[in-house]
Scaffold this motif. Structure first.
Motif, PDB file in Angstrom:
ATOM      1  N   GLN A 129     -33.692  18.007 -12.220  1.00  0.00           N
ATOM      2  CA  GLN A 129     -35.001  17.571 -12.692  1.00  0.00           C
ATOM      3  C   GLN A 129     -35.815  18.772 -13.143  1.00  0.00           C
ATOM      4  OE1 GLN A 129     -37.954  14.801 -10.417  1.00  0.00           O
ATOM      5  NE2 GLN A 129     -38.547  16.877  -9.903  1.00  0.00           N
ATOM      6  N   TRP A 132     -42.406  20.518 -15.814  1.00  0.00           N
ATOM      7  CA  TRP A 132     -43.124  21.462 -16.659  1.00  0.00           C
ATOM      8  C   TRP A 132     -44.524  21.668 -16.092  1.00  0.00           C
ATOM      9  CZ3 TRP A 132     -40.228  24.168 -19.671  1.00  0.00           C
ATOM     10  CH2 TRP A 132     -39.068  23.617 -20.217  1.00  0.00           C
ATOM     11  N   THR A 256     -42.559  15.518 -16.195  1.00  0.00           N
ATOM     12  CA  THR A 256     -41.280  15.606 -15.487  1.00  0.00           C
ATOM     13  C   THR A 256     -40.177  15.052 -16.372  1.00  0.00           C
ATOM     14  OG1 THR A 256     -42.388  15.331 -13.352  1.00  0.00           O
ATOM     15  CG2 THR A 256     -40.027  14.916 -13.416  1.00  0.00           C
ATOM     16  N   GLN A 257     -39.048  15.746 -16.345  1.00  0.00           N
ATOM     17  CA  GLN A 257     -37.931  15.382 -17.220  1.00  0.00           C
ATOM     18  C   GLN A 257     -36.642  15.408 -16.410  1.00  0.00           C
ATOM     19  OE1 GLN A 257     -37.599  18.145 -20.442  1.00  0.00           O
ATOM     20  NE2 GLN A 257     -35.838  17.123 -21.396  1.00  0.00           N
ATOM     21  N   THR A 258     -35.846  14.360 -16.504  1.00  0.00           N
ATOM     22  CA  THR A 258     -34.539  14.327 -15.854  1.00  0.00           C
ATOM     23  C   THR A 258     -33.505  14.906 -16.822  1.00  0.00           C
ATOM     24  OG1 THR A 258     -35.109  12.395 -14.525  1.00  0.00           O
ATOM     25  CG2 THR A 258     -32.771  12.872 -14.812  1.00  0.00           C
ATOM     26  N   LEU A 259     -32.929  16.040 -16.438  1.00  0.00           N
ATOM     27  CA  LEU A 259     -31.944  16.700 -17.300  1.00  0.00           C
ATOM     28  C   LEU A 259     -30.539  16.187 -17.037  1.00  0.00           C
ATOM     29  CD1 LEU A 259     -33.247  20.387 -17.138  1.00  0.00           C
ATOM     30  CD2 LEU A 259     -33.873  18.569 -18.735  1.00  0.00           C
TER      31      LEU A 259
END
Length: 410
Positions: A129, A132, A256-259
């Motif tokens: 996760q 940023w 928030t970004q799920t990579l």
């Protein structure tokens, strides 16, 4: 025979020490062995960089169970990003073994491209996760420059401490400085009642050997309730804390970004040691010892010898961690009263058929010292070891009763 037993016992003690040290030093870190990466520091971005915290979910291998994290600096113009990873050590260093044994591991900050870092976790099936951070351009530049300076070879190394100075706390501290200390001022005044022990045991989860070694090896310092600032030594707890915070009326996390999706087991839940079950197991073992003593003294002697060796083995290990290492969370471990190196005395007395030494040593090892453990449990600085007391006290009582003056038999 005695010399042979002592040599074997010494070997077992060393192996057990290394096992405890290995698990302790692996906590909340993601050590990558052998091929330390080349520093990849390009020119500073012309525009203010984008700063993120990348959190990796726990893996299957024991040193991966605490998760991991890294600081990410992305060039907003090119889209290229670098990961600042505080979890590297070099096992080929000439002083690695001695530092490892003393609990004085040297870790370092290394720089990788984000894709290189992600490729490891993609192959392992671990979720990743990105959070940023909501930093002003000036503070983002300052953090970027601080990380570049920290990554220089003369600054990259630090003394690793598994609870208080690890990959997660280094990320936490860097982010806190970027926000002018606002994170620490908010998190230090909050607590969820978690302890270092509860987190260590929770994250060991289904690796039972690791779970019980952590619980056995940690002393009373590990049972002090942590603030949310302290519990951020766990990468997952740090990610949760960042998501909850605001500075100057704005959330710390801008997005928030799920990579990577997590493909492994779900996160561990809080441990629950039911001391009554441990007491039942201890009572069964104690009853078996007394039955063996009546039916076959030789069988009792062999079984008791295994128990005495285990007590002395773990006791010597706990004493070593306390007196001769920097593992301060293992200091003054109250389990030493339950598992003591002096357990060798009744073992030697039994096989040498010395009734006087057997009576005196069994009184000391199986009555006096365990009673001290019970009183210590109610001291001003208690240790969460009621389940160990419940398990081992019936065994100590049975061994003491079995060592009363009777015929040895054949």
């Amino acid at each position: 025979m005695t010399d042979c037993l002592l040599r074997r016992l010494t070997t077992w003690v060393v192996c057990c020490c290394l096992g405890l040290l290995l698990t302790a030093n692996a906590m909340a870190a993601e050590p990558i062995a052998a091929d330390s990466p080349t520093q990849r520091l390009a020119a500073a971005p012309s525009a203010a960089p984008r700063i993120g915290v990348m959190t990796m979910r726990p893996g299957n291998i024991f040193w991966e169970r605490f998760g991991h994290d890294a600081l990410v600096v992305q060039d907003p113009v090119t889209g290229e990003s670098l990961n600042y990873n505080f979890g590297f050590f070099d096992p080929t260093a000439p002083d690695f073994v001695s530092r490892f044994a003393r609990g004085e591991m040297r870790y370092q900050l290394a720089v990788l491209t984000t894709e290189q870092d992600l490729s490891v976790y993609r192959a392992e099936g671990r979720g990743v996760q990105m959070q940023w951070l909501n930093l002003s351009p000036e503070r983002a530049r300052e953090l970027d420059q601080a990380l570049r300076l920290n990554a220089q070879p003369q600054n990259a190394f630090y003394d690793y401490r598994y609870f208080t100075d690890n990959c997660a706390t280094r990320v936490r501290d860097a982010v806190d400085r970027a926000f002018g200390g606002a994170l620490r001022s908010q998190l230090e005044s909050r607590s969820q009642g978690l302890t270092y022990r509860s987190e260590a045991v929770r994250l060991a989860d289904d690796a039972l050997w690791m779970r019980y070694l952590f619980d056995l090896g940690l002393g009373p310092q590990a049972d002090r309730p942590m603030s949310r600032w302290e519990e951020s030594f766990v990468p997952g707890r740090l990610a949760t804390a960042l998501a909850d915070l605001q500075v100057d009326g704005k959330p710390v996390v801008a997005g928030t970004q799920t990579l990577l999706e997590h493909q492994l087991r779900p996160d561990a839940t809080d441990p629950n040691f039911q001391w009554l079950y441990w007491l039942l197991v201890g009572a069964v073992v104690g009853a078996m010892l007394l039955w063996l003593r009546r039916r076959t003294p030789r069988g009792f002697g062999i079984t008791a010898t295994v128990i005495w060796l285990l007590f002395s083995l773990f006791g010597a290990t706990l004493l070593y961690l306390w007196l001769f290492t920097a593992h301060n969370f293992a200091f003054a471990n109250r389990n030493l009263w339950l598992m003591n190196p002096l357990a060798l005395l009744p073992m030697l007395a039994w096989w040498r058929r010395n009734p006087r030494l057997l009576q005196v040593s069994s009184l000391l090892v199986h009555v006096i010292l365990p009673v001290v453990a019970v009183f210590e449990f109610w001291s001003l600085l208690p240790q969460r070891n009621a389940h160990w007391i419940a398990l081992l006290l019936p065994i100590h009582v049975a061994l003491y009763l079995a060592c009363r003056p009777v015929q040895w038999g054949k």
